[in-house]
Write a protein that holds these residues in place. Structure first.
Motif, PDB file in Angstrom:
ATOM      1  N   VAL A 162      -0.387  11.827   1.515  1.00 52.14           N
ATOM      2  CA  VAL A 162      -1.095  10.846   2.345  1.00 52.14           C
ATOM      3  C   VAL A 162      -1.765   9.794   1.468  1.00 52.14           C
ATOM      4  N   MET A 163      -2.455  10.243   0.432  1.00 55.50           N
ATOM      5  CA  MET A 163      -3.149   9.293  -0.444  1.00 55.50           C
ATOM      6  C   MET A 163      -2.162   8.420  -1.221  1.00 55.50           C
ATOM      7  N   ALA A 164      -1.026   8.998  -1.623  1.00 52.89           N
ATOM      8  CA  ALA A 164      -0.013   8.203  -2.328  1.00 52.89           C
ATOM      9  C   ALA A 164       0.554   7.124  -1.413  1.00 52.89           C
ATOM     10  N   ASP A 165       0.852   7.482  -0.158  1.00 53.76           N
ATOM     11  CA  ASP A 165       1.359   6.490   0.798  1.00 53.76           C
ATOM     12  C   ASP A 165       0.350   5.361   0.989  1.00 53.76           C
ATOM     13  N   LEU A 166      -0.919   5.747   1.121  1.00 50.43           N
ATOM     14  CA  LEU A 166      -1.954   4.742   1.347  1.00 50.43           C
ATOM     15  C   LEU A 166      -2.104   3.827   0.140  1.00 50.43           C
ATOM     16  N   ALA A 167      -2.079   4.425  -1.062  1.00 45.94           N
ATOM     17  CA  ALA A 167      -2.205   3.620  -2.280  1.00 45.94           C
ATOM     18  C   ALA A 167      -1.018   2.677  -2.440  1.00 45.94           C
ATOM     19  N   LEU A 168       0.187   3.157  -2.155  1.00 49.60           N
ATOM     20  CA  LEU A 168       1.380   2.333  -2.373  1.00 49.60           C
ATOM     21  C   LEU A 168       1.526   1.248  -1.318  1.00 49.60           C
ATOM     22  N   LEU A 169       1.191   1.557  -0.052  1.00 51.74           N
ATOM     23  CA  LEU A 169       1.322   0.487   0.952  1.00 51.74           C
ATOM     24  C   LEU A 169       0.308  -0.624   0.675  1.00 51.74           C
ATOM     25  N   SER A 170      -0.887  -0.267   0.178  1.00 51.05           N
ATOM     26  CA  SER A 170      -1.862  -1.311  -0.155  1.00 51.05           C
ATOM     27  C   SER A 170      -1.463  -2.052  -1.430  1.00 51.05           C
ATOM     28  N   LEU A 171      -0.853  -1.343  -2.392  1.00 49.09           N
ATOM     29  CA  LEU A 171      -0.349  -2.022  -3.594  1.00 49.09           C
ATOM     30  C   LEU A 171       0.695  -3.069  -3.221  1.00 49.09           C
ATOM     31  N   PHE A 172       1.620  -2.700  -2.346  1.00 51.67           N
ATOM     32  CA  PHE A 172       2.641  -3.667  -1.928  1.00 51.67           C
ATOM     33  C   PHE A 172       2.036  -4.788  -1.087  1.00 51.67           C
ATOM     34  N   ALA A 173       0.941  -4.507  -0.373  1.00 52.83           N
ATOM     35  CA  ALA A 173       0.252  -5.585   0.352  1.00 52.83           C
ATOM     36  C   ALA A 173      -0.311  -6.608  -0.628  1.00 52.83           C
ATOM     37  N   GLY A 174      -0.776  -6.147  -1.800  1.00 55.80           N
ATOM     38  CA  GLY A 174      -1.222  -7.077  -2.831  1.00 55.80           C
ATOM     39  C   GLY A 174      -0.083  -7.931  -3.355  1.00 55.80           C
ATOM     40  N   LEU A 175       1.089  -7.304  -3.584  1.00 54.41           N
ATOM     41  CA  LEU A 175       2.272  -8.063  -4.022  1.00 54.41           C
ATOM     42  C   LEU A 175       2.701  -9.079  -2.964  1.00 54.41           C
TER      43      LEU A 175
END
Length: 647
Positions: A354-367
């Motif tokens: 869950v935390m990995a999904d949240l971190a990665l979707l927000s990382l891609f939102a930054g990109l």
């Protein structure tokens, strides 16, 4: 690509401020005081709002403001000024020196925080609600200045890194403000008073740092301010619509805020009802989300070779959808349990996904978001850049309000929070596809980005010679079927290509070049109409102040050697000159591309042996100094390209 780049004035010369990476900007006066001013303001906004929300929810008994409504009311009051005053703030940012306006806004923040401190000391909720509205007004006035300031002081090669730093700083400030607000207001007996003192201290710190911000002259000092917010809002949106790419980027950024607002608003409920965690778990989700956004924002400069690279936007959109959808699968079926503390939550392996999904979707939102902001700053006309940003703030506010309404409706309809995340991930994919089909430049840049990093290891030397504004002709040797794709990857601006009409018959590549609206040209003896139309369209590109690229050899080399240049470039320049357009000519040379999959070889055709040179081939592009149109004779240009090949 036929989008018109609407630019006026000159952007700063990045070469005059060479630095190794975006963090070095924090040592320069043109960026550091502005960054810390923005940081203090964002931290103060969130410290104040979160402490006030906690105080009303847990510490005070206010009959007319029940705890369940407190967060919604405070959030709505903060957003309301963006709808009412963004149009006016955009005009002020274009009309006034931005340093002067920032100082006035910071003085306003100090005054508001003095009043808020009184409200905290007296536990006076109506005064604190008024201060919430006023802090929203403070942020509304600062928003257009924030994004209009950067292109006045940063060059094109610095815009992505600068925006990444600001985006990272904003989310770190939001995180620290929320954490500090929650901790300070919880101090027994004196929490509210310490919140008031902390808010004044942050406001004063922001004002002191702002004193060092350099002068930022007005871009439209003669502007007459229209105080009618509704008519001016409509006028701003019409200004934005003049450039299709800019306007679609505004919509794309607003959609990102819609996407993010759903997650941020649902973290407390998601932590309690789905993850079975306590308040600390909800805070952890906010921390993970903020770190992801900040990391993605900082990655943009490294992934874009320090240019405004909108090819990252489709990559970001794809990642947002993938990990939002996976968050649904990761969070469903978690076993019910008593409210878990932070330690117990982190200890459970199921929660790491869950935390990995949240971190990665927000990382891609930054990109996704940083290149869009940089593109708007680069493409919008300087004379009304701040008003375009103001229009974006209005759209952001509307999209965030819509996100609350739609998410609430979905929950009332019986969907669970994970199902809302699933629906949002699917909707994001559909919205992104719609935007990218409307503005093919995003997809084209993405293809170029992939080709230059995953198919080839692409190195560009002398890219500072590619002009960031004004008409120019790029002249390059022709080695392979993907030469145009590699030139796209090297240029910070869209390029219009003149290409042999036969290349449009090749599957995939033909579709790509049609999407790019490349100009087909045929030999005059084969098709006089196509030949004449190609030269007229090419001249029109230069009249509109855009970049034109041609391959003067006329065909892809079959032996790897440079072929004689034809005289078409002279004809194009003469046609443009008849309308007073004096375009420069930029010589280029693609190196080490001969013998790769997409080039012809003497023993056979192109694209027949995928791995004949292995994978990740190292290829390069050498860019030479611009040549005046009067010196752009075929023989002279061929000699310059030959010299670049030998360099």
């Amino acid at each position: 690509m036929n989008s018109v780049i609407a630019e006026a004035g000159r952007t700063p010369d990045a070469g005059a401020h060479e630095h190794p990476n975006q963090f070095a900007l924090l040592r320069q006066r043109r960026f550091a005081p502005f960054f810390w001013t923005q940081f203090c303001g964002a931290a103060n906004d969130n410290l104040f709002k979160f402490a006030f929300t906690v105080m009303v929810t847990y510490q005070l008994q206010v009959a007319w403001l029940p705890p369940a409504m407190a967060g919604l009311v405070i959030g709505a009051l903060f957003i309301l000024p963006f709808l009412l005053f963004s149009a006016t703030s955009g005009q002020l940012a274009d009309k006034l020196d931005k340093r002067r306006l920032i100082l006035l806004v910071k003085w306003l923040e100090v005054a508001i925080m003095v009043l808020a401190a009184w409200g905290f000391f007296r536990a006076h909720v109506p005064v604190l609600l008024a201060c919430t509205f006023l802090m929203g007004l403070h942020s509304t006035l600062f928003g257009p200045v924030k994004f209009a300031y950067l292109p006045q002081h940063l060059g094109e090669r610095e815009l992505t890194g600068g925006n990444g730093m600001v985006e990272m700083g904003t989310f770190v400030a939001i995180l620290l403000g929320n954490v500090a607000g929650g901790l300070v207001v919880a101090i027994p007996q004196a929490g509210a008073q310490w919140v008031g003192i902390a808010c004044i201290a942050l406001a004063v710190a922001g004002r002191l740092v702002a004193q060092a911000i350099p002068a930022s002259p007005a871009t439209d000092p003669g502007l007459r301010v229209n105080w009618n917010a509704f008519s001016e809002t409509w006028r701003n949106l019409k200004l934005a619509r003049r450039d299709v790419v800019v306007f679609r980027s505004l919509l794309g950024i607003s959609w990102m805020w819609f996407f993010g607002a759903v997650f941020l608003s649902q973290f407390p409920s998601f932590a309690r009802e789905v993850l079975h965690g306590n308040e600390q778990v909800a805070s952890l989700l906010l921390v993970v989300f903020s770190i992801g956004i900040g990391t993605g924002s900082l990655l943009c400069e490294a992934l874009s070779r320090r240019h405004v690279e909108i090819g990252l936007v489709p990559l970001g959109a794809f990642g947002m959808s993938v990990f939002a959808i996976d968050l649904f699968f990761a969070s469903r079926g978690l076993p019910a349990a008593a409210p878990l503390g932070l330690g117990a939550f982190v200890a459970a392996p199921a929660h790491w996904r869950v935390m990995a999904d949240l971190a990665l979707l927000s990382l891609f939102a930054g990109l996704y978001s940083v290149p869009m902001y940089a593109l708007i700053q680069l493409r919008a006309q300087p004379t009304h850049r701040a008003r375009i940003i103001a229009a974006n703030n209005i759209l952001n506010a509307l999209f965030m309000i819509a996100s609350s309404v739609i998410a609430g409706a979905l929950l009332k309809a019986g969907l669970g929070i994970p199902q809302v995340f699933l629906a949002l991930g699917i909707a994001n994919a559909l919205v992104a596809l719609y935007i990218f089909l409307l503005v093919p430049e995003y997809l084209l840049r993405f293809v170029a980005w992939v080709a230059s990093r995953l198919v080839y290891r692409f190195r560009v030397r002398g890219d500072e010679h590619i002009p960031v504004q004004g008409a120019a002709v790029l002249v390059c040797n022709h080695v392979s079927f993907v030469d145009a794709v590699l030139l796209m990857a090297a240029s910070p601006r869209p390029i219009h290509f003149v290409m042999d009409h036969r290349i449009f018959r090749i599957p995939v590549l033909g579709a790509l070049f049609r999407l790019a609206r490349a100009i087909p040209v045929a030999p005059q003896k084969d098709d006089p109409a196509v030949y004449e139309a190609a030269f007229e369209r090419a001249a029109q590109v230069l009249r509109e102040g855009d970049l034109l690229a041609i391959f003067p050899e006329g065909a892809i080399t079959r032996d790897g050697r440079l072929q004689p240049f034809k005289g078409g470039i002279v004809k194009i320049l003469e046609r443009a000159a008849q309308d007073g357009v004096q375009a420069t000519v930029v010589p280029m040379a693609l190196t080490n591309l001969w013998g790769s999959f997409f080039s012809r070889i003497e023993q056979g055709g192109a694209m027949v042996r995928p791995f004949r040179r292995g994978i990740f081939n190292r290829v390069g592009l050498n860019v030479g100094a611009p040549v005046p149109a009067a010196q752009a004779q075929p023989e002279a240009l061929q000699a310059r390209v030959a010299a670049l090949l030998a360099a």
